[in-house]
Design a protein around this motif. Structure first.
Motif, mmCIF file in Angstrom:
data_model
loop_
_atom_site.group_PDB
_atom_site.id
_atom_site.type_symbol
_atom_site.label_atom_id
_atom_site.label_comp_id
_atom_site.label_asym_id
_atom_site.label_seq_id
_atom_site.Cartn_x
_atom_site.Cartn_y
_atom_site.Cartn_z
ATOM 1 N N THR A 12 0.833 -1.211 0.000
ATOM 2 C CA THR A 12 0.000 0.000 0.000
ATOM 3 C C THR A 12 0.863 1.254 0.000
ATOM 4 O OG1 THR A 12 -0.114 0.005 2.405
ATOM 5 C CG2 THR A 12 -1.865 -1.150 1.241
ATOM 6 N N VAL A 13 2.023 1.146 0.606
ATOM 7 C CA VAL A 13 2.931 2.292 0.682
ATOM 8 C C VAL A 13 4.126 2.080 -0.246
ATOM 9 C CG1 VAL A 13 4.398 3.636 2.219
ATOM 10 C CG2 VAL A 13 2.208 2.756 3.043
ATOM 11 N N VAL A 14 4.567 0.815 -0.333
ATOM 12 C CA VAL A 14 5.645 0.505 -1.259
ATOM 13 C C VAL A 14 5.180 0.805 -2.684
ATOM 14 C CG1 VAL A 14 6.829 -1.461 -2.328
ATOM 15 C CG2 VAL A 14 6.838 -1.190 0.162
ATOM 16 N N GLY A 15 6.043 1.454 -3.436
ATOM 17 C CA GLY A 15 5.697 1.771 -4.820
ATOM 18 C C GLY A 15 5.121 3.171 -4.987
ATOM 19 N N LYS A 16 4.892 3.861 -3.862
ATOM 20 C CA LYS A 16 4.279 5.189 -3.954
ATOM 21 C C LYS A 16 5.316 6.308 -4.007
ATOM 22 C CE LYS A 16 -0.341 5.030 -2.101
ATOM 23 N NZ LYS A 16 -1.071 5.017 -0.837
ATOM 24 N N ARG A 17 4.914 7.380 -4.664
ATOM 25 C CA ARG A 17 5.741 8.583 -4.714
ATOM 26 C C ARG A 17 5.508 9.395 -3.441
ATOM 27 N NH1 ARG A 17 7.966 10.022 -9.541
ATOM 28 N NH2 ARG A 17 7.301 8.733 -11.292
ATOM 29 N N LEU A 18 6.186 9.044 -2.382
ATOM 30 C CA LEU A 18 5.998 9.800 -1.142
ATOM 31 C C LEU A 18 7.165 10.762 -0.945
ATOM 32 C CD1 LEU A 18 4.810 6.835 1.047
ATOM 33 C CD2 LEU A 18 3.453 8.812 0.351
ATOM 34 N N PRO A 19 6.867 11.943 -0.392
ATOM 35 C CA PRO A 19 7.974 12.866 -0.090
ATOM 36 C C PRO A 19 8.913 12.233 0.915
ATOM 37 C CG PRO A 19 5.847 13.951 0.199
ATOM 38 C CD PRO A 19 5.566 12.490 0.011
ATOM 39 N N LYS A 20 10.168 12.584 0.825
ATOM 40 C CA LYS A 20 11.133 12.009 1.749
ATOM 41 C C LYS A 20 10.838 12.474 3.173
ATOM 42 C CE LYS A 20 15.035 13.241 0.084
ATOM 43 N NZ LYS A 20 16.484 13.234 0.095
ATOM 44 N N ILE A 21 11.103 11.586 4.126
ATOM 45 C CA ILE A 21 10.751 11.915 5.503
ATOM 46 C C ILE A 21 11.617 13.049 6.058
ATOM 47 C CG2 ILE A 21 9.772 9.669 6.068
ATOM 48 C CD1 ILE A 21 12.409 8.875 7.272
ATOM 49 N N ASP A 22 12.747 13.316 5.421
ATOM 50 C CA ASP A 22 13.581 14.415 5.918
ATOM 51 C C ASP A 22 13.479 15.652 5.018
ATOM 52 O OD1 ASP A 22 14.873 13.459 3.700
ATOM 53 O OD2 ASP A 22 16.783 13.070 4.697
ATOM 54 N N ALA A 23 12.522 15.635 4.105
ATOM 55 C CA ALA A 23 12.438 16.737 3.145
ATOM 56 C C ALA A 23 12.118 18.062 3.828
ATOM 57 C CB ALA A 23 11.391 16.431 2.072
ATOM 58 N N ARG A 24 11.267 18.020 4.840
ATOM 59 C CA ARG A 24 10.875 19.275 5.473
ATOM 60 C C ARG A 24 12.082 19.979 6.094
ATOM 61 N NH1 ARG A 24 5.717 21.505 7.248
ATOM 62 N NH2 ARG A 24 6.285 23.258 8.586
ATOM 63 N N ALA A 25 12.903 19.211 6.755
ATOM 64 C CA ALA A 25 14.095 19.820 7.368
ATOM 65 C C ALA A 25 15.004 20.431 6.305
ATOM 66 C CB ALA A 25 14.855 18.775 8.173
ATOM 67 N N LYS A 26 14.963 19.856 5.121
ATOM 68 C CA LYS A 26 15.842 20.356 4.061
ATOM 69 C C LYS A 26 15.269 21.586 3.376
ATOM 70 C CE LYS A 26 18.430 16.135 3.451
ATOM 71 N NZ LYS A 26 18.535 14.813 2.844
ATOM 72 N N VAL A 27 13.960 21.648 3.220
ATOM 73 C CA VAL A 27 13.397 22.830 2.548
ATOM 74 C C VAL A 27 13.203 24.007 3.500
ATOM 75 C CG1 VAL A 27 12.250 21.408 0.804
ATOM 76 C CG2 VAL A 27 10.940 22.217 2.790
ATOM 77 N N THR A 28 13.389 23.770 4.781
ATOM 78 C CA THR A 28 13.294 24.884 5.728
ATOM 79 C C THR A 28 14.667 25.352 6.197
ATOM 80 O OG1 THR A 28 13.079 23.284 7.507
ATOM 81 C CG2 THR A 28 11.036 24.237 6.656
ATOM 82 N N GLY A 29 15.697 24.619 5.816
ATOM 83 C CA GLY A 29 17.045 25.000 6.245
ATOM 84 C C GLY A 29 17.388 24.506 7.642
ATOM 85 N N GLU A 30 16.534 23.646 8.192
ATOM 86 C CA GLU A 30 16.805 23.160 9.552
ATOM 87 C C GLU A 30 17.877 22.078 9.589
ATOM 88 O OE1 GLU A 30 12.920 21.936 10.883
ATOM 89 O OE2 GLU A 30 12.200 23.999 10.741
ATOM 90 N N ALA A 31 18.087 21.409 8.477
ATOM 91 C CA ALA A 31 19.082 20.334 8.443
ATOM 92 C C ALA A 31 20.451 20.909 8.828
ATOM 93 C CB ALA A 31 19.144 19.715 7.049
#
Lengths: 792, 300, 155
Positions: A12-31
């Protein structure tokens, strides 16, 4: 060796185009990358580097630097004990321990033991421009730089040898005095009856190709922050590919127990092979921090990055191929001359990979002969880079395939289809090709997508088509000891959410997201409620690291195993809560239900609450998944592998490229790139495409422009403006085709992908150029000047 | 064997940043500090030279932003561009954007990475005296001149004769560039900027600007060709221009001009290209540029 | 000698102290805006891109003092009240951030493109992004993210 049956599990989840779980930290500069870490009292470390290719160090006077206010530590080679020599995978104590017991690397069967030839700060002499001589830690960068300029070094310059042809001559200057012929390593041997295979060939062709110093050029330069506590524990923050094995090497070099070092590596600003071994800066930084008794941050500048961190080894590859009249490949001989630079690093392993991968395993040669010489020169030492020797060798082999096709009047597509690896094949060196092998389909799909035959019928002047194929590994047994494994700890928290403590590393590829997706389906938990905690050697998990395209496969299987165990625990507790037999229970979307009556259910949260607070017995929802691939080591007596070989899921691909060449300037424009890969089951199409698209950039760079130009030992490339990486407007559309043939051993049928897509790009471009302007370029990069010269 | 002592770093450590309030103040500061002072706009050139270790002597940075040099004005016979105007704003001005005679300016400005065009000033681009930057050849083809203000007053120099050598202009230590002046011209003319690059956003391997005016008979009445990255300074190509004057705008003329251009330059080799290849590119770009000018002029 | 610089950073008026030779990137980083990344020192990579008076600039190759009196926006300043800017959202959704190191710079340029060139074609978007380097993505998903944000508008 535990295997997980995955057919029964719904995806159900495998095979899906899901955003990366760390994407938010990267697009906010928090990483927070290494250079963003700022601890109280943190000092700045800087390294003084050799300005000479080759020189004796007569005297290093640090008195003035030490006297400068703000300077807290100054180190030279003499301040670091002699035993601190190092090299990747060099197990000083383990040398006597056989690989089966976790000692030396198993590849040693065919390789000399790697020489620990590098001291973190040079002693006695320097061997390349950029060799580390001394280091300082000071209160700020200004002071540190000023202190460096106060260190007085007296050198006696020595004759240098910077070209391999010079280095192998008798009486050439010696890079390492104890190596009398500058031969860092020599790998040679045969698999199968080579002479007979050659005799049975109707045609034999021999061609030579050469490649350049390509640099990983990660956006984040190498660096780390080190801090000691009063009990002698060292914490290192550094974005690396292989936290556990780098810690292992660092512990060996510093002569301390591994567990007293904690390596934290949560954010990695690009790696591509360049961050998978211990490098001098980390040892130096740890020592500066120890002496200064304060945290020290040591981040390399872009210039240092280009002059002193490992790039791709330049190869001169001579390929001799014997074929039947039909085009069937019988024998292949590969001779490689490697410009090793001043130090060994992973040079021998890279060369061996180049021999094993395309040379012995792409298509179906009956016998293979190899000879690789690694030659020391007074230049910066190359090391691991995405593809690990495969791009260099594949450039030679796949360019030659087209040259052969032309000489024999064969269609290059049909020649490849005739020789394509098939499922169940055994190679000359004993590797078994997996059931997921789909090279034939990749060739068919790539040529179809680029419109191969229509375009061949209606040629456009100065436009051309080219293709190239690839074999690559998914994991590689024998890099360290006798494992190809990964582990994780899975915890269902008391609120029903799930934490994966993973050994796997994520370099931005999305590996941690993949683990969460696999976990969601393998466990039946909500994807949004799964967290991955990783990139820390103090976690209850182990992994060899993110290299050899292994994370999805090995890390994913470890998660599957942990999830299976977790389900047993969950069902056993839920059966108490629901008064139903455990066999009747299923779980999906974080809800446990009765298979016979799906209306009877209990949430994972309730099960977790019961587990931690209500079960009346010690029961926590914590499981461990340990996985090792059923791959095999080389038999050091025969030099052959028992099936299936070092990887359990070899991957294949075919790339087709369309180019347009400006006949007046020789400039090559890439019009289209099609990449068809047999990646097994795709866990996340977005991240899988991302790997292929990103690899295309490196591949096209290798093909066209990228070159760390070194003249007389001096690296001319100082920053990104001297190193030509394709920009957004330069990139062609990249069409990715997944040939999804599930691999029986992969998690949900997945295989590796990260390195593969880089490999076939350069030969495909070379073949397309040859098609466009009837000019063959055999040396990389194929700059406009070279192309123009070939046209004329 | 020789014994060598090496000092690895040179310092760029100015100790004061002075915001000048008037042109006169700039001049007096320059006079006061001499070689130790440098005028800065965004500081791109100065910062880079500093990083490269070229400016250990610089101690005072003089910010000229408040002296009112950020403008593009079309007045009388001239287009006047204040020295502090960014390359991006200059390129976006409608006269450069829309009028074929001056379009080479916009085309060159568009070849800068956005992030540079938005900060780099035209004065910085000119005064850096680096042969790889694009604006000096562009301005040469428009017969532009620069206004230099110093302690002995204003003087005017054509951009064409501003450069002495690599990184060296004919400006005196107490002078600074206040304005670029481009003569307004009538007639059937057009200009173009072309460049050959390794990858997008790189400095040009070779850049070329050309401006052509036709007479009533469709022949070349006047022309300018100038290039960057083909020698120690940006430069005009008088021999190539000569072959073109009086000629028809057709392939043969372009090829002839290209040959002459390739002959008269003295390019050096670097990471982007060898000097021979720069000659090849020069031939190619000359033809390409003249072809595009012809298109703009509607020559069939 | 330190100079006082008055600027607005991410909506807040502030006075920052800088050495005359300091570049804007180093000033912003030491002031806590660590999204402004250091990938090189000479404007080659774009990782340090910030908006200065609404326009993208390389903060590594302008002097800090240049920003005196200007309005600066870094990636930290894009999200409002915990709500991501549309360009941040599309970067997430499209998988435009891999290692993430170049992401701050790319988002800042993209923000400018989406706001000021809403009608840009894909080729124009690609050109506008030419000053930034990414080593992970081949730029494919980054361009997709910008195109998607343009289509979604500034909501």
């Amino acid at each position: 060796m535990s295997q997980v049956t995955i057919e029964k599990i719904a995806e159900t989840v495998v095979g899906k185009r899901l955003p990366k779980i760390d994407a938010r930290a990267k697009v906010t500069g928090e990483a927070e990358y290494g250079l963003d870490i700022h601890l109280p009292g943190q000092l700045v470390g800087k390294i003084l580097r050799s300005p000479f290719q080759h020189a004796k160090i007569l005297k290093v006077n640090t008195a003035k630097a030490r006297a400068l206010p703000g300077v807290r530590a100054v180190l030279t080679g003499e301040d670091i004990p002699v035993r601190y020599t190092f090299n990747f995978a060099e197990f000083e104590d383990g040398r006597k321990v056989p690989p089966e017991k976790g000692g030396e690397s198993a590849l040693r069967g065919l390789m000399p033991p790697p020489r620990a030839d590098k001291h973190p700060l040079a002693r006695g002499k320097v061997r390349f421009v950029g060799d580390e001589i001394a280091a300082v830690a000071a209160v700020d960068e200004d002071t540190a730089i000023r202190a460096l300029s106060l260190i007085e070094v007296e050198y006696e310059t020595l004759p240098a040898v910077t070209e391999i042809d010079e280095a192998v001559k008798p009486k050439a200057p010696l890079v390492h005095d104890e190596i009398e012929d500058n031969l860092a390593a020599h790998l040679h041997g045969t698999w199968g009856d080579f002479d007979r295979a050659l005799k049975e060939s109707d045609h034999v062709f021999e061609d030579t190709f050469s490649t350049q110093h390509q640099h990983q050029a990660c956006m984040e330069t190498h660096g780390c922050v080190c801090k000691w506590d009063s009990e002698g524990n060292l914490t290192v923050w550094s974005g690396v590919q292989t936290p556990h094995t780098i810690r292992l090497e660092l512990a060996k070099v510093l002569d301390m127990p591994e567990s007293k070092i904690r390596l934290i590596s949560k954010w990695v600003g690009g790696a591509f092979g360049s961050k998978n071994e211990l490098e001098p800066f980390m040892i130096i930084c740890s020592q500066l921090s120890k002496v200064a008794r304060a945290p020290v941050s040591l981040i390399l500048s872009r210039e240092e990055e280009f002059m002193a961190t490992g790039c791709r080894h330049p190869y001169r590859v001579t390929i001799k191929t014997g074929l039947k009249k039909s085009g069937e490949i019988m024998a292949r001989e590969v001779k490689i001359l490697v410009d090793k630079g001043a130090y060994m690093c992973q040079g021998a392993a890279v060369a061996f990979f180049a021999i094993c991968y395309p040379s012995a395993s792409l298509y179906r040669p009956k016998a293979v002969k190899f000879d690789a010489k690694l030659v020391y020169t007074n230049k910066q030492p190359p090391s691991a880079y995405r593809g690990f020797g495969n791009p260099q060798a594949s450039f030679a082999i796949e360019s030659q395939m087209d040259m052969i096709a032309e000489r024999l009047g064969l269609d290059p597509v049909k020649l490849r289809l005739l020789n394509a690896n098939r499922p169940g094949d055994t190679t000359a060196h004993g590797w078994r090709m997996p059931q997921s092998t789909a090279l034939t389909e990749c060739i068919e799909k790539a040529t179809e997508a680029i419109g191969w035959y229509e375009k061949k019928q209606h040629p456009v002047p100065n436009r051309g088509l080219g293709l190239a194929c690839l074999i690559h590994s998914t994991g590689e047994r024998g890099a360290y000891g006798n494992i190809e494994g990964s582990s994780c700890t899975l915890k269902v928290n008391d609120d029903g959410s799930v934490t994966i403590f993973a050994g796997s590393q994520d370099l931005g590829t999305g590996a941690w997201t993949i683990l969460a997706q696999i976990c969601a389906d393998a466990l039946g938990a909500k994807f949004e409620e799964i967290r991955v905690v990783a990139g820390d050697t103090d976690l209850p998990a182990f992994d060899l690291g993110a290299y050899a395209s292994r994370s999805t496969f090995t890390g994913g299987n470890a998660v599957c195993i942990a999830a299976e165990k977790m389900k047993e625990d969950i069902f056993s507790l839920a059966s108490e809560l629901l008064n139903l037999p455990a066999e009747d229970l299923g779980i999906s979307n974080s809800v446990v239900f009765s298979k016979s009556d799906p209306d009877i259910k209990v949430s994972l949260r309730e099960v977790a609450k019961y587990a931690y607070y209500g079960a009346g017995k010690p029961k926590n929802l914590i499981t461990v998944g340990i996985y090792d691939t059923p791959s095999t080591l080389i038999d050091t007596k025969t030099g052959m592998w028992k099936e299936p070989g070092p990887s359990i899921a070899y991957t294949f691909a075919c790339h087709a490229v369309e180019v347009e060449v400006n006949p007046e300037t020789g400039k090559v424009k890439i019009i289209n790139l099609v990449a068809a890969h047999d990646v097994g089951r795709v866990i996340n199409p977005t991240t899988a495409e991302g790997q292929i698209e990103g690899a295309a950039l490196h591949g096209l760079g290798l093909a066209l422009w990228e070159d760390v130009r070194i003249e007389k030992g001096v690296t001319l490339v100082k920053d990104f403006r001297d190193y030509f990486i394709l920009r957004t407007p330069d990139m062609p559309p990249v069409k990715v085709i997944f040939v999804e043939k599930k691999d029986p051993n992969g998690p949900f049928g997945a295989k590796g992908i990260a390195e593969a897509a880089l490999v076939p790009v350069a030969p495909a471009v070379a073949n397309a150029i040859a098609d466009a302007v009837k000019a063959r370029v055999t040396s990389l990069p194929m700059t406009p000047e070279k192309v123009l010269k070939a046209i004329k | 064997m020789p014994r060598v002592y090496v000092k690895p770093y040179s310092e760029f450590r100015p100790d004061e940043y002075i915001r000048a309030k008037s042109k006169e103040e700039v001049v007096s500061l320059l006079k006061q500090y001499g070689e130790a002072a440098r005028v800065v706009g965004a500081g791109i050139t100065i910062h880079e030279m500093g990083v490269l270790g070229f400016l250990p002597q610089v101690k005072k940075l003089i910010d000229v932003r408040a002296v009112g040099l950020d403008y593009v004005a079309v007045t009388g016979k001239w287009i006047k561009v204040g020295g502090s105007t960014t390359v991006g704003n200059m390129g976006d001005h409608e006269i450069f954007r829309n009028q074929p005679i001056y379009q080479t300016v916009s085309e060159a400005a568009d070849s800068f990475p956005l992030q540079v065009a938005n900060a780099a000033t035209i004065a910085g681009n000119i005064c850096s005296a680096v042969p790889i930057v694009s604006m000096p050849p562009v301005l040469m083809t428009l017969d532009a001149q620069v206004v230099l203000l110093g302690s002995s007053g204003e003087r005017i120099l054509p951009v064409d004769s501003l450069y002495e050598d690599y990184l060296i202009t004919k400006m005196k230590p107490d002078e600074f560039l206040t304005e670029v002046q481009i003569p307004l011209r009538d007639g059937k003319g057009a200009s173009v900027y072309v460049a050959e690059k390794t990858v997008a956003a790189d400095y040009p391997t070779v850049s070329l600007s050309a401006s052509v005016f036709l007479d009533d008979g469709g022949k070349v009445k006047d022309c300018r060709i100038a290039m960057g990255s083909v020698g120690r300074t940006a430069r005009r190509l008088p021999e190539a221009e000569k072959t073109l004057r009086g000629a028809k705008m057709e392939a043969q003329s372009y090829a002839r001009a290209g040959e002459a251009a390739a002959k008269e330059i003295d390019p050096s080799a670097d990471l982007r290209a060898s000097h021979e290849y720069r000659r090849i590119l020069t031939r190619y770009l000359t033809k390409k540029a003249l072809g595009r000018v012809a298109e703009k002029l509607g020559v069939k | 000698m330190n100079t006082d610089l008055e600027m607005t950073v991410n909506g807040f008026k502030t006075i920052l102290k800088a050495e005359p030779y300091e570049n804007l990137r180093d000033l912003l980083r030491k002031s806590g805006y660590t999204s402004v990344k250091k990938g090189c020192d000479v404007g080659g990579c774009g990782a340090c891109t910030v908006l200065a008076n609404d326009k993208p600039v390389y903060s590594c190759c302008v002097l800090a003092a240049w920003a005196d009196g200007k309005t600066i926006v870094t990636l930290e300043g894009l999200a409002k009240d915990g709500k991501l800017d549309p360009i941040q959202r599309t970067f997430m959704e499209k998988g435009a951030a891999q290692c993430g190191f170049c992401t701050p710079g790319f988002i800042m340029v993209s923000k400018y493109v989406v706001e000021h060139k809403p009608n840009a074609t894909e080729a124009e978007v690609r050109k506008a992004l030419g000053g930034n380097l990414c080593r992970c993505t081949g730029y494919v998903k980054i361009v997709e993210a910008v195109m998607a944000a343009k289509e979604q508008g500034l909501k």
